[in-house]
Each structure stands twice: as C-alpha cells, then as structure tokens.
Motif scaffolding. Structure first.
Motif: not given
Length: 144
Positions: A89-114
C-alpha cells in the motif's frame, strides 16, 4: 499535537493485548512480547503477531503472508494479497491492522505510532522511541 499522539499510543497499547489472544490448540495463546513504537523511519516486524497503529503522514506498508492466514485492513478497507501472499500500500495513511501466524510487515513513513503483540522480532530504523513490555522507554536503534 503531541498529546493527541500520546492518547492514540495509549489506546493502541491497551487494544492490542486484547486482540492478540488467539485460541489455537484449545487454550489461549498469550503474546511473548508487547511493543509500543512511535517515530519516523522504518519498522520491520516478522513472526506470529497482531500489529495495530496509525500512519499520520502518507507512507508505505508492505505485508508478506507466509502462512496464508493473514488479515489486513488499512483505514477500514481490506488489504488484498496477490497470489504470492504479498501486499503493498503506497501513500498509506490512517489506521492499519494486521494479524497472522507468519507475517512480515514493513512500515515506512513519518509519524508512525504502532503497537505489536506476539512472538517474533522487530527492527526500528530512524528516529523515535519504543517500549517493550513494561521496560524503560528507549530510542530506536538499527538492530533486531
């Protein structure tokens, strides 16, 4: 402005442990760690987990679902995976939710709160702070 982010961070931290308990083999599965991270840069997360938080400024979200069971939503809309189990997801903004048993998540940007709860590993690169479980608040370091 910082008070608003603090309120979001506290809400996310309280929400993730409740979501992270999954009924697997007849008993509850409790996360081995809970991490709250806030800052600007890149966050890499991999393992069995629940990731919940917000991207205040447009950024990039990459998700790889290695087990085929991940659920991902960006600002309420379902994130679609390709046949290889990848989503970007490019130019993503807002609330993100991810759940899984074998996931790899990469988040890039300013003002990240996770907030992340689960079993796995995390790498933080950029400027920000994080807190693991009930430990002290620490600065982001480029290490796993």
């Amino acid at each position: 402005m910082r008070r608003g982010w603090a309120a979001i961070a506290v809400a996310v931290l309280l929400l993730v442990p409740a979501i992270a308990v999954a009924d697997d083999d007849g008993g509850p599965r409790v996360p081995s760690a809970r991490v709250l991270a806030a800052g600007s840069g890149t966050i890499w997360i991999e393992g069995r987990m629940v990731v919940n938080g917000s991207l205040r400024s447009p950024g990039t979200v990459r998700i790889v679902d290695r087990a085929g069971d991940a659920v991902a939503r960006m600002s309420g809309a379902q994130v679609r995976f390709d046949r290889r189990g990848r989503a970007v997801v490019r130019r993503a903004s807002g609330i993100l939710f991810v759940a899984g048993s074998r996931v790899h998540v990469t988040l890039g940007g300013r003002d990240l709160v996770f907030a992340v709860a689960g079993n796995g590993r995390m790498r933080l690169r950029g400027r920000g702070v994080y807190r693991m479980n009930h430990g002290p608040v620490r600065a982001w370091a480029d290490s796993w």
